[in-house]
Design an enzyme around this catalytic site. Structure first.
Site, PDB file in Angstrom:
ATOM      1  N   HIS A 226       0.839  -1.206   0.000  1.00  0.00           N
ATOM      2  CA  HIS A 226       0.000   0.000   0.000  1.00  0.00           C
ATOM      3  C   HIS A 226       0.880   1.265   0.000  1.00  0.00           C
ATOM      4  O   HIS A 226       0.967   1.985   1.002  1.00  0.00           O
ATOM      5  CB  HIS A 226      -0.874  -0.055   1.245  1.00  0.00           C
ATOM      6  CG  HIS A 226      -2.091   0.801   1.211  1.00  0.00           C
ATOM      7  ND1 HIS A 226      -2.193   1.930   0.446  1.00  0.00           N
ATOM      8  CD2 HIS A 226      -3.265   0.690   1.876  1.00  0.00           C
ATOM      9  CE1 HIS A 226      -3.380   2.479   0.646  1.00  0.00           C
ATOM     10  NE2 HIS A 226      -4.060   1.741   1.510  1.00  0.00           N
ATOM     11  N   GLU A 320      -0.415   0.942  -5.873  1.00  0.00           N
ATOM     12  CA  GLU A 320      -0.116  -0.282  -5.135  1.00  0.00           C
ATOM     13  C   GLU A 320      -0.079  -1.530  -6.015  1.00  0.00           C
ATOM     14  O   GLU A 320      -1.051  -1.825  -6.716  1.00  0.00           O
ATOM     15  CB  GLU A 320      -1.174  -0.494  -4.051  1.00  0.00           C
ATOM     16  CG  GLU A 320      -1.464   0.732  -3.216  1.00  0.00           C
ATOM     17  CD  GLU A 320      -2.717   0.591  -2.370  1.00  0.00           C
ATOM     18  OE1 GLU A 320      -3.008  -0.551  -1.937  1.00  0.00           O
ATOM     19  OE2 GLU A 320      -3.400   1.598  -2.162  1.00  0.00           O
TER      20      GLU A 320
END
Length: 348
Positions: A226, A320
């Site tokens: 992330h 991501e």
């Protein structure tokens, strides 16, 4: 007689407390951290700490640095909130990675500015996710579909990982951390797993997330690295490499849509781009740099931002490497899956 009975009870409670501190607590610690019992180094170390009344965290961090640190290159030390971290530095630049969540919190290539965004509201506490940097989402992404009370994005980002190794390589400094299933993870998810995060800090930032199925039944899991990329002004950046790619818009009930041209982010965004394997470029005209994400064994790319408060949403974009939704990984017993993401920074 009543006084003697009370005195006897007090002595019994005292002995039980000492037994718990000196015998049971080290055993519990070792079981949770994958140790092998009373003869393991961690067990002996914790026993020594409890008996001598030393500060456990500081002493254990010092011991990790003695065993795994590389003088002048990599140091294990306490960071924010007293949490243990690895600081690396060299001709390639500087980096930082916490054992809490195996979380990369800084990467600054030589001669260049910080690449990762960290929130001023980050909470450096056990059980709390660190805001910013590169948290690891596993074994689910966003909310758990069948249990809204489960922690968002899984449980490994708030778990203390084991520091496995630090090594100098031709590409830079490689830091490896690992975690495994235990009674706490089984509370939320029954999978038996071993998860390894290997990060190489160099002129590029290379991240490898390696999952091994340690159980007797198949695993299904989602995963994401992330990444919070620091930008000068989110309204002026563009993402290239996603033109004509289908995506699901999580801010619009996960409606399926088609990307037209560059991705421009003007408001809260949470898009899952499907079947993406090509590099993605984040172009920031104000910092005059391009951040390129190259990935492997990752079939989805999540892009977007959310408001962290105090206008911080203007300072980052998340891009991501991931495998989520229908791209979730299915892993047979004994099999291993490796997802990689590489960040590279160049001048515009």
């Amino acid at each position: 007689m009543a006084i003697l009975r009370k005195l006897g009870l007090a002595i019994t409670y005292f002995i039980a407390s000492v037994y718990f501190l000196l015998i049971l607590l080290p055993s519990i610690y070792c079981l949770q951290h994958g140790c092998r019992g009373p003869d393991c180094a961690s067990h002996k170390f914790l026993n020594n700490i409890l008996r001598k009344g030393l500060n456990m965290d500081s002493t254990m961090v010092a011991e990790l640095d003695r065993r795994l640190g590389i003088p002048g290159v990599a140091k294990v030390c306490e960071g924010n909130g007293g949490l243990p971290r690895v600081l690396v530095s060299g001709s390639f630049g500087d980096g930082e990675m916490y054992l809490h969540g195996a979380h990369v919190t800084s990467w600054k290539p030589a001669g260049k500015d910080e690449v990762l965004f960290m929130s001023t509201k980050a909470r450096w506490e056990e059980g709390q996710a660190i805001r910013g940097g590169i948290p690891i989402c596993f074994p689910w992404f966003r909310a758990k579909a069948d249990d809204p009370s489960a922690p968002a994005h899984g449980f490994v980002r708030t778990k203390t990982w084991q520091l496995e190794s630090i090594a100098e390589t031709e590409a830079g400094v490689s830091v490896t951390m690992l975690t495994e299933s235990d009674e706490n993870t089984r509370r939320w998810w029954p999978g038996e797993f071993r998860l390894e995060h290997r990060v190489t800090f160099g002129s590029e930032l290379s991240l490898e997330l390696i999952c091994t199925n340690m159980g007797a039944t198949p695993l299904r899991f989602e995963e994401a690295l992330h990444t919070y990329n620091r930008v000068a002004d989110v309204a002026r950046v563009r993402l290239q490499g996603l033109d004509s790619v289908r995506f699901l818009d999580n801010t619009d009930s996960n409606k399926a849509k088609l990307q037209r041209g560059d991705v421009v982010i003007a408001s809260q965004t949470d898009n899952a781009y499907l079947d993406t394997e090509s590099p993605i470029d984040l172009l920031d005209p104000d910092t005059r740099r391009r951040i390129r994400l190259t990935k492997a064994n990752s079939r989805t790319t999540v892009a977007g931002l959310r408001d962290l408060g105090d206008g911080e949403w203007k300072q980052f974009v998340c891009v991501e490497a991931s495998n989520i939704l229908d791209a979730a990984i299915h892993l047979a017993p004994g099999q291993q899956h490796r997802m990689t993401a590489v960040l590279n920074v160049e001048k515009l």
